[in-house]
Design a protein around this motif. Structure first.
Motif, PDB file in Angstrom:
ATOM      1  N   TYR A  55       0.810  -1.220   0.000  1.00  0.00           N
ATOM      2  CA  TYR A  55       0.000   0.000   0.000  1.00  0.00           C
ATOM      3  C   TYR A  55       0.842   1.269   0.000  1.00  0.00           C
ATOM      4  CZ  TYR A  55      -3.396   3.438   1.782  1.00  0.00           C
ATOM      5  OH  TYR A  55      -4.188   4.540   1.968  1.00  0.00           O
ATOM      6  N   HIS A  96      -2.134  -4.123   2.565  1.00  0.00           N
ATOM      7  CA  HIS A  96      -2.521  -2.793   3.029  1.00  0.00           C
ATOM      8  C   HIS A  96      -1.808  -2.326   4.290  1.00  0.00           C
ATOM      9  CE1 HIS A  96      -5.712  -3.482   0.121  1.00  0.00           C
ATOM     10  NE2 HIS A  96      -5.967  -2.200   0.174  1.00  0.00           N
ATOM     11  N   ASP A 135     -10.037 -10.991   0.351  1.00  0.00           N
ATOM     12  CA  ASP A 135     -10.279  -9.603   0.744  1.00  0.00           C
ATOM     13  C   ASP A 135     -11.679  -9.482   1.348  1.00  0.00           C
ATOM     14  OD1 ASP A 135     -12.218  -9.001  -1.378  1.00  0.00           O
ATOM     15  OD2 ASP A 135     -10.510  -8.906  -2.740  1.00  0.00           O
ATOM     16  N   CYS A 155     -13.341  -0.755   3.708  1.00  0.00           N
ATOM     17  CA  CYS A 155     -12.474  -0.787   2.524  1.00  0.00           C
ATOM     18  C   CYS A 155     -12.450  -2.212   1.993  1.00  0.00           C
ATOM     19  CB  CYS A 155     -11.065  -0.314   2.867  1.00  0.00           C
ATOM     20  SG  CYS A 155     -10.997   1.383   3.467  1.00  0.00           S
ATOM     21  N   VAL A 158      -9.169  -4.686   1.471  1.00  0.00           N
ATOM     22  CA  VAL A 158      -8.266  -5.065   2.554  1.00  0.00           C
ATOM     23  C   VAL A 158      -8.301  -6.581   2.755  1.00  0.00           C
ATOM     24  CG1 VAL A 158      -7.888  -4.907   5.050  1.00  0.00           C
ATOM     25  CG2 VAL A 158      -8.393  -2.850   3.723  1.00  0.00           C
ATOM     26  N   HIS A 163      -6.238  -7.902   8.792  1.00  0.00           N
ATOM     27  CA  HIS A 163      -7.442  -7.273   9.331  1.00  0.00           C
ATOM     28  C   HIS A 163      -7.936  -8.007  10.576  1.00  0.00           C
ATOM     29  CE1 HIS A 163     -11.005  -4.780   9.176  1.00  0.00           C
ATOM     30  NE2 HIS A 163     -11.802  -5.843   9.109  1.00  0.00           N
ATOM     31  N   TYR A 355     -19.820   1.349   0.368  1.00  0.00           N
ATOM     32  CA  TYR A 355     -18.514   1.033   0.933  1.00  0.00           C
ATOM     33  C   TYR A 355     -17.426   1.406  -0.081  1.00  0.00           C
ATOM     34  CZ  TYR A 355     -20.362  -1.743   4.900  1.00  0.00           C
ATOM     35  OH  TYR A 355     -20.975  -2.158   6.053  1.00  0.00           O
ATOM     36  N   TYR A 356     -16.176   1.452   0.368  1.00  0.00           N
ATOM     37  CA  TYR A 356     -15.086   1.928  -0.486  1.00  0.00           C
ATOM     38  C   TYR A 356     -14.558   0.793  -1.358  1.00  0.00           C
ATOM     39  CZ  TYR A 356     -15.225   5.438   3.244  1.00  0.00           C
ATOM     40  OH  TYR A 356     -15.625   6.384   4.169  1.00  0.00           O
ATOM     41  N   LYS A 358     -12.368  -1.570  -3.884  1.00  0.00           N
ATOM     42  CA  LYS A 358     -10.961  -1.955  -3.892  1.00  0.00           C
ATOM     43  C   LYS A 358     -10.235  -1.236  -5.018  1.00  0.00           C
ATOM     44  CE  LYS A 358     -12.228  -6.221  -4.428  1.00  0.00           C
ATOM     45  NZ  LYS A 358     -12.245  -7.703  -4.564  1.00  0.00           N
ATOM     46  N   ASN A 361      -3.310   1.802  -4.231  1.00  0.00           N
ATOM     47  CA  ASN A 361      -2.843   3.094  -3.745  1.00  0.00           C
ATOM     48  C   ASN A 361      -1.553   3.468  -4.465  1.00  0.00           C
ATOM     49  OD1 ASN A 361      -2.814   5.360  -1.799  1.00  0.00           O
ATOM     50  ND2 ASN A 361      -0.918   4.401  -1.116  1.00  0.00           N
TER      51      ASN A 361
END
Length: 527
Positions: A55, A96, A135, A155, A158, A163, A355-356, A358, A361
């Motif tokens: 990330y 991440h 993920d 996210c 992730v 996590h 939601y965000y 995938k 970055n």
């Protein structure tokens, strides 16, 4: 006690899930592996894409080998080979990690779990088996067929490996607790004192209980390589998959509250209203437990703020409570915030549309975080405002506030390795920039903001009546640096509190040779 994954557990569902994950990785430039491509060296076709999958662009490892296993036995073999070659191991799940736990100069072998992505019901353990490389978005989709979910992150890209091991939280955590609160077992490859790699299945109610407990918030990369998690909620006997994990809301309300510009006074008013509301509604089972409203303030020079509001539509008088929250946060703020239209979507559509998503970055990052037990004072909020509106740092950085508490606080601090069970909010400084020559000034900006806000406690959020320490999934090696942590407390006091001594004992038993280590790993020096 060790246990190999039985070949019969590789059901058709498992193969389908693994194929889906492989296709997802290929979409991001990581081709699916052939049987003869389980180990990659420098210069091979897939090597660079996998080496750059992390990330944070500040860091990149250049290991001698990258292992791309597709089974637990291949993970065990990769660990055994790396140990035999004395090649320091790092493990990547979703990629991440905010700091250099994987991507550093000492890493000589990366075990990339991106192709371990299956989710299925494990009849033997009476729990959902979730591979560490899956993920969060894949997990939500897979669990939906049974009508259940986990209170995981917002996210979707992730990976579950880090996590869950760090605790795991998200939009449903105030209702259902941490992901780790639903962890019934973990399959992990460890290394014995004689340097033999073995597969261990550690469960809450069976063998190797301490190793299970260490993965309920003890952080990734400490004890071995997690290959899969066994998820089943406390109170479920596992007789019915449809009752083994929480039922998500049928539908959720969502909107965004936008403040394009703030004065210092309106910034303090907005933050004061917001923090005060969640502090008042932090008890387990409170009438706003179905509310999740992360607030982000960006470095636009104007103090621009945006809040995503998610609310369980099944809550009694849900729309009235939604409006009550908006009115409370907006009270006295000028210019007044703008509320986008409130929409109601099914839970799966909320995940897919709100939601965000995938994605990769491309920025360089420094993060610093704190748990809050009480709201920041107006003077502290003014310090935030001065830093966040500094015109020398316009760009992609942001200050974030992430609601906590509710059901999370119903669990005892020592029941899981993650001890933050009396906080109502997380604060996150997420400094972000693109050019390497800006590294020093952006890192210093984040460090000095954090230091000045917490000046009364040595520049850090010392666990006390106001703060609850920090979150290991937002790692900050500065807490182990006496220049930036002047509290006199060692780094582990912020992440693990009184649970650290037990984690040390687990580390000594599971990883006696300290094969698995990083800058904030269990057992490293206090300073």
């Amino acid at each position: 006690m060790s246990e190999q994954r039985s070949p019969v557990s590789l059901s058709r569902r498992r193969f389908l899930a693994a194929a889906t994950v492989g296709g997802t990785l290929a979409a991001f430039g990581v081709p699916a592996a052939r049987a003869d491509e389980r180990t990659l060296g420098v210069g091979e076709a897939q090597y660079q894409a996998l080496a750059e999958r992390g990330y944070n662009r500040r860091f990149q490892a250049r290991p001698a080998k990258i292992y791309v296993p597709t089974t637990t036995e291949e993970v065990r073999g990769a660990v055994a080979r790396a140990v035999a070659e004395d090649a320091r191991i790092a493990v990547r799940s979703g990629g991440h990690c905010f700091d250099d736990f994987v991507d550093n100069a000492q890493t000589r072998s990366i075990i990339d779990l991106g192709r371990l992505g299956a989710v299925f019901w494990d009849e033997h353990h009476r729990a959902f088996s979730v591979d560490a490389g899956a993920d969060i978005g894949t997990v939500y989709t897979a669990l939906h067929r049974w009508g259940v979910t986990v209170p995981g992150g917002i996210c979707l890209g992730v990976g579950m490996g880090g996590h869950v091991s760090g605790g795991g939280y998200g939009p449903l955590s105030r209702r259902f607790g941490l992901v780790a609160d639903h962890l019934a077992g973990v399959e992990v490859v460890t290394v014995d004192a004689d340097r033999t790699a073995k597969v261990v299945v550690a469960t809450k109610d069976g063998p190797d209980r301490d190793l299970w407990w260490a993965h309920t918030g003890g952080g990734g990369g400490n004890f071995g390589v997690v290959t899969r998690f066994l998820l089943r909620s406390p109170g479920s006997d596992g007789s019915d998959p449809a009752l083994a994990l929480p039922k998500p809301p049928h539908s959720m309300l969502s909107a965004r509250l936008i403040l394009p510009i703030t004065t210092e006074d309106s910034f303090v008013r907005l933050l004061g209203n917001y923090l005060g509301f969640f502090e008042r509604h932090s008890a387990p089972g409170n009438e706003f437990a179905g509310l999740y409203a992360p607030l982000m303030i960006r470095t636009t020079g104007t103090g621009a703020a945006e809040m995503l509001i998610l609310f369980d539509a099944e809550t009694p008088d849900a729309r009235a409570r939604f409006d009550e929250f908006v009115d409370t946060v907006s009270d006295g703020v000028f210019p007044p915030p703008i509320l986008t239209p409130v929409t109601g979507l099914s839970y799966p559509d909320t995940v897919n549309q709100v939601y965000y998503a995938k994605g990769a970055n491309t920025t360089r990052v420094k993060v610093k975080a704190a748990y809050l037990r009480t709201a920041y004072s107006p003077e502290q909020l003014r310090i935030f405002y001065r830093y966040i509106t500094d015109l020398r740092f316009l760009g992609e950085s942001q200050l974030e506030f992430l609601p906590f508490g509710g059901a999370i606080n119903a669990v005892a601090a020592d029941a899981t390795a993650m001890p933050a069970r009396d906080s109502f909010m997380k604060m996150l400084i997420h400094a972000s920039w693109r050019l390497p020559f800006d590294d020093d000034r952006y890192v210093r900006w984040a460090r000095e903001m954090y230091r000045d806000v917490h000046a009364g406690t040595g520049g850090v959020p010392v666990p006390n009546e106001a703060y609850g320490g920090s979150y290991i999934n937002y790692p900050d090696p500065d807490l182990a640096d006496a220049e930036w942590n002047r509290s006199g407390l060692p780094w582990h006091a912020f992440y693990y509190g009184d649970n650290y001594q037990r984690l040390l004992r687990v580390k000594a038993a599971a990883d006696p040779g300290n094969v698995f280590q990083h800058r904030l790993s269990i057992g490293r020096p206090d300073w």
